[in-house]
Design a protein around this motif. Structure first.
Motif, short mmCIF file in Angstrom:
data_model
loop_
_atom_site.label_atom_id
_atom_site.label_comp_id
_atom_site.label_asym_id
_atom_site.label_seq_id
_atom_site.Cartn_x
_atom_site.Cartn_y
_atom_site.Cartn_z
N UNK A 49 0.82 -1.21 0.00
CA UNK A 49 0.00 0.00 0.00
C UNK A 49 0.86 1.27 0.00
N UNK A 50 1.98 1.19 0.70
CA UNK A 50 2.91 2.32 0.73
C UNK A 50 3.46 2.58 -0.66
N UNK A 51 3.77 1.50 -1.37
CA UNK A 51 4.28 1.64 -2.73
C UNK A 51 3.28 2.37 -3.60
N UNK A 52 2.00 2.05 -3.42
CA UNK A 52 0.96 2.71 -4.20
C UNK A 52 0.89 4.20 -3.86
N UNK A 53 0.95 4.50 -2.56
CA UNK A 53 0.96 5.91 -2.14
C UNK A 53 2.14 6.66 -2.73
N UNK A 54 3.29 5.99 -2.77
CA UNK A 54 4.49 6.66 -3.29
C UNK A 54 4.36 6.95 -4.77
N UNK A 55 3.75 6.01 -5.51
CA UNK A 55 3.51 6.26 -6.94
C UNK A 55 2.64 7.50 -7.13
N UNK A 56 1.64 7.58 -6.24
CA UNK A 56 0.73 8.72 -6.32
C UNK A 56 1.50 10.03 -6.05
N UNK A 57 2.29 10.05 -4.96
CA UNK A 57 3.07 11.25 -4.64
C UNK A 57 4.04 11.56 -5.76
N UNK A 58 4.62 10.52 -6.32
CA UNK A 58 5.61 10.75 -7.35
C UNK A 58 4.98 11.37 -8.59
N UNK A 59 3.73 10.98 -8.86
CA UNK A 59 3.00 11.57 -9.99
C UNK A 59 2.84 13.07 -9.80
N UNK A 60 2.39 13.46 -8.60
CA UNK A 60 2.24 14.89 -8.29
C UNK A 60 3.58 15.60 -8.45
N UNK A 61 4.59 15.00 -7.90
CA UNK A 61 5.93 15.58 -7.91
C UNK A 61 6.42 15.79 -9.36
N UNK A 62 6.24 14.76 -10.21
CA UNK A 62 6.73 14.87 -11.59
C UNK A 62 6.02 15.99 -12.33
N UNK A 63 4.70 16.10 -12.09
CA UNK A 63 3.96 17.17 -12.77
C UNK A 63 4.50 18.53 -12.34
N UNK A 64 4.79 18.65 -11.03
CA UNK A 64 5.37 19.91 -10.54
C UNK A 64 6.72 20.17 -11.17
N UNK A 65 7.53 19.11 -11.22
CA UNK A 65 8.89 19.22 -11.73
C UNK A 65 8.86 19.68 -13.19
N UNK A 66 7.95 19.05 -13.95
CA UNK A 66 7.85 19.37 -15.38
C UNK A 66 7.49 20.84 -15.58
N UNK A 67 6.73 21.39 -14.61
CA UNK A 67 6.35 22.79 -14.76
C UNK A 67 7.33 23.72 -14.03
N UNK A 68 8.49 23.15 -13.65
CA UNK A 68 9.54 23.99 -13.08
C UNK A 68 9.43 24.24 -11.58
#
Lengths: 652, 652
Positions: B348-367
């Motif tokens: 379940x933690x792995x799933x949460x991390x994927x979710x957080x990582x998704x948010x993070x990547x979108x932020x990263x892509x927008x600088x």
């Protein structure tokens, strides 16, 4: 070459007399230096192409089995040609880092036959066993049962009409399983089976001498189905043919019962053994040997890890333009040096155990059973402690090497794979723990005066003993602390009447074994003082002290829970450990060199004596079969189609 | 058949709705049940002879590599034939229990090219990468350096005259090493090298797109020496061609610099990246994935161990004539159920991390870099915690199986061997620990209001927070206790100015990661409550509670030293753990079934769904190559000579 410089400097920084410490470590039980003997044998084997290891990482299990048999045959031939003593041959097998099925003949089959065979049986077979005109194995474990011998299902039914025993496997789970050398090698075996007397009376497990394969053509004898049980986890024990066997009403003559102690008369009457536990000697012998083996295994792993950490440099570059040697990091040597200390202790402890076992066997042979319960408890407790600890230590040594530790050429993985079964075989560790605790609880009711060396810590439970605040500088006090923990935990176990503390048994067993080892370590300190130069003895004292302190650190939760040390002592303990580590650092390479393990023995690219680890790794990599062709076979078959499909898609 | 009866009874004793819990566990990040998809793909593969595992334990590494390539080719063909989505293909690779080099193309090569390639490079290659018209790898680690990227030695020197980079390996230790898919498979790679500008100015590590092999005949391009680095320890990663490469003044065009962020102008002027840490995204993505993988690895191991312990009977026979099921022993389920709880939490933690990582990547892509430090600390801390813990857990599961756990057919050994490198790769655990502690020390100086979720425990260091005596019944209190330990240890680390406590870094990092996981577990409890039947949520609450309590038990020494719990609470803690274990016992099989791992996926004779373990083991053993002939080849060659020599000796 920086690696060579680093290694040379590390050797020069040693203050100990390496040869003297090496002799101290390798004295055998009779006080003779084994070093010369080992050197002589090692030279023969390492220069003989039969024992070359170059292709070993690349062969299949069938090839590994064949290679093992070739090496075995070669050692026996050398024994004859070079007129080796029996001891020389033992050394020859011990310097090999391959587990071979021949060990089952010499360590399990031969002693049981010679110790428990009737005169008639010995007359007929003793010479054949000794000369290896027949090759043996020891069939105990079954598919459904291991440690719990009482539940074995194989039967040996006495048939008075023909004066035979009928060996039978009544169920799938009664199939003999895991038996080393049974799969393809052994011609005969000692079999454990329930003795069934006329009228169906079950007399429990007894031993029988059982022919398995024809001496004409090595085929299985009629009535026996046998074979290899397949590969082991992690590619361990790859050359050993652990096997299975089922018996279909297979007959053997009456004299094949190992009846030196228990017998069946011609009419099927049972004649009791003088002592029901006589057959335990064999298992204890094997467990005693495991302590020594665990010492040499961890000695190999730590030699590799310390050598690599000495020449490996990582981190920021200093004023000399060089990065820091990895071993200088406290997080690295703080892990490695306690392992080194355990290697020393276990090597010496193994020797002590051989000595005790010698005394014990002589007593046993003369009918004196007094040492039996203690030897059982000691060998069980130490077997669990040493095997469990070295598995962790070998793996810690491997991890300290970073990514390269995962290369097969680092050599630590093979050590791990081959020693791993020791935690579950010859008595599963959890099962043995229970027996250690049972013995401790029994001894805790004894008078102080009748306590054996293994139970001496229990004296502390008697009135008048007060617990002192330990100093981390005095080995005697740390040993006393370890004894206190054992005593208080045993008392705790005696007062606990439910099973809600599921790890209590393990913790008690560990505490008892560690208290005993601690007292042995005190003796090691004084033996070192009496047989080495003062400066060498002092270094070893530091190493032994590190053993004691890290033993305490390893079980801090118990010490704190039992109020044997206070929270603020945790810090001072760790400071003391760190200080000893720093002091030992200049001797780290010297202390590993003193194990006297050759490059051929270690077979590790990262543990080479001269420190040229990257050159060694590069050389090993060139032997990889995949590197013998530039383009792999898989290219035409799979990679080209993948790329072609891709190009097709790319055009769409 | 008793085994079948025991397994059926164990399934019937489950109170949970297995399908509901399975769906709860396998929802993907978008809230869609993945179960159907996995079932569909698994059926295709398990019924295709290309994915048959029968001979896998017996083949050489070269054969294993070829087999891996055949499976890869087949999956790509299936993707085309069955019109699989990209997600389907990911699932196909994930249900395989073989590590394959193709993962390096999709998880490391492709994201870096697409994320950091210049528009010109993408124009030319993006389609080829996506369609696998070229196959990639990621060349970072060198023979002499791994985690410490700053010390890498490979150079990429800009040549203004030709507008090229010259890639060069100046030393043996600069050889790229360990690179997955480089050995024999990859046609191209992303290479990390020090960018050297005219005048010799060293700009530190940058990424370059490098052709390695000819697309005509797969031969290495001139100027490159490359190959496979040889077998891995324990026969792990057997199908992956981890490789090495040396470059001899090898030229690539200027556009091959991955220059979306950092650039070199035609005259050799450096244009700074907007943020120097942009390239960290890839490593964090891989570490996030490792949490999920660790969950599925330990889920497999514990499924095997709990199933075998359910049908294995050992001990005294009871009134029903049967021995006790091994899982009923507190010493067995007391070890296994906490592992089961970690499997649930990590999945379940792995799933949460994927979710957080998704948010993070979108932020990263927008600088937006605001989440970067926190994501780095979280992924580092969790990577260390999860990988180190599951290695212990997989091995504990194996040991719980007694002797048979050492058979390759038990299947746990392979899991261990393949997951083992996770403790040293993608950031060596000891190195990452330091970074977690550094981040924690930095955060400890922040205002409470600016604490990120990963640092929230630090609020406790601020005045007014009082430490409560925890109850072992309330998850909120146990979570708070775990947060307190993290806070106090960080404070301790801040006040410690020498390095005499060599394990402090590890303990702090563990405490910080465990405090974070604990807060996530609180959320898991409430998510279960909101999405499952009350009775199912209650069982999961027990399992999560077991996770929390055994986490406390695992670090008792710290809790006691820091005075966060008192000695007498150790006993009540262990009692509470034991009680939960007993309550969970009837659901043990149900909870493992809910992982939904098929027999084909598990590939374990002792973990078969129907419980017929001995039949399965017997069947596997018959496939062993040594058993295909009654008399082994080694007989004529070695065994016969040994026996003949023996007979000769016996006559003397």
């Amino acid at each position: 070459m920086q690696n060579t410089v680093d290694m040379t400097n590390a050797r020069e920084s040693a203050t100990i007399d390496v040869a003297a410490v090496r002799n101290f470590l390798t004295y055998d039980i009779d006080g003779l230096a084994r070093w010369e003997q080992k050197q002589r044998i090692e030279k023969v084997l390492s220069s003989d192409p039969m024992f070359d290891k170059t292709n070993r990482p690349f062969i299949t299990r069938t090839e590994a089995y064949s290679r093992g048999q070739r090496m075995t045959n070669r050692i026996y031939q050398l024994e004859q040609d070079l007129r080796w003593s029996k001891g020389d041959t033992v050394v020859a097998f011990s310097v090999l880092d391959d587990r071979l099925p021949s060990g089952l003949h010499s360590d399990a089959f031969e002693p049981v036959i010679s110790g428990q065979g009737s005169p008639a049986l010995l007359d007929k077979y003793a010479k054949l066993v000794v000369t290896r005109s027949i090759l043996g194995c020891y069939l105990q474990t079954e598919l459904g049962h291991g440690s719990n011998v009482a539940q074995l299902e194989t039967t040996a039914t006495f048939i008075p009409q023909t004066q035979e025993f009928e060996i039978h496997s009544p169920t799938l789970t009664s199939t003999k399983w895991w038996i080393g050398a049974l799969g393809k090698t052994a011609t005969h075996g000692v079999l454990q089976a329930k003795l069934i007397l006329p009228g169906g009376k079950d007399m429990g497990p007894h031993l029988f001498f059982v022919p398995l394969r024809s001496l004409e053509d090595h085929k299985l004898l009629p009535g026996i189905i046998a074979g290899d049980i397949g590969p082991k986890a992690l590619n361990g024990y790859v050359s050993v043919d652990n096997g299975y066997a089922r018996f279909d009403r297979y007959r053997i003559p009456k004299e094949n019962m190992l009846s030196k102690f228990a017998q069946v008369t011609e009419d099927g009457t049972y004649v009791k053994p003088p002592h029901s536990k006589l057959s335990y000697g064999g298992m204890m012998y094997i467990r005693s040997g495991m302590i020594s083996h665990s010492g040499s295994a961890v000695a190999r792993a730590i030699t590799i890890a310390i050598r690599y950490a000495t020449v490996r440099r990582q981190g920021e570059r200093g004023p000399d333009g060089l990065e820091q040697q990895v071993i200088t990091y406290p997080s690295v040597h703080g892990r490695l040096l306690p392992i080194l200390s355990r290697a020393y202790v276990y090597v010496l402890l193994g020797r002590n155990m051989f000595k005790s076992f010698g005394t014990f066997s002589r007593q046993l042979a003369s009918g004196n059973m007094s040492m039996l319960p203690e030897m059982h408890a000691i060998t069980s407790g130490l077997k669990v402690l040493c095997t469990a600890t070295i598995m962790d230590d070998i793996e810690s040594a491997r991890r300290s090497m970073g990514g390269h530790g995962y290369s097969a050429f680092a050599g630590v993985g093979k050590l791990y794979a081959d020693y791993l079964p020791s935690v579950t075989f010859e008595g599963e560790n959890f099962v043995l723990d229970k027996q250690v605790v049972r013995a401790a609880l029994k001894a805790s009711k004894d008078d102080t005066s009748s306590l054996s060396p293994f139970s001496r810590y229990l004296r502390l439970l008697h009135p008048g003993k007060e617990f002192p605040v330990p100093s981390w500088l005095d080995p005697t006090e740390v040993v006393l602390l370890l004894e206190w923990r054992a005593a208080v935990l045993v008392q705790d176990a005696a007062e606990t009447d439910d099973d809600s503390d599921t790890s209590l048994t393990q913790r008690v067993s560990k505490a008892v074994a560690e208290a005993f080892v601690a007292t042995q370590v005190l003796e090691m300190i004084s033996t070192a003082q009496s047989s080495l130069r003062a400066e060498d003895a002092l270094v070893l004292k530091g190493l032994f002290m590190l053993y004691l302190l890290s033993t305490v650190e390893g079980s801090l939760a118990d010490f704190l829970t039992l109020n044997l040390i206070k929270g603020d002592q945790t810090k001072s303990l760790r400071k003391a450990i760190s200080k000893i580590c720093r002091e030992l650092l200049p001797n780290a390479i010297g202390l590993t060199d003193a194990f006297g393990i050759s490059d051929w023995e270690l077979d590790s690219a990262l543990g080479v004596y001269d420190g040229r680890v990257y050159e060694a790794l590069w050389a090993r990599v060139q032997t990889e079969p995949l590197n013998q062709t530039e383009v792999p076979e898989a290219y035409e078959e799979s990679i080209k189609p993948i790329l072609a499909r891709g190009r097709q898609l790319a055009k769409l």
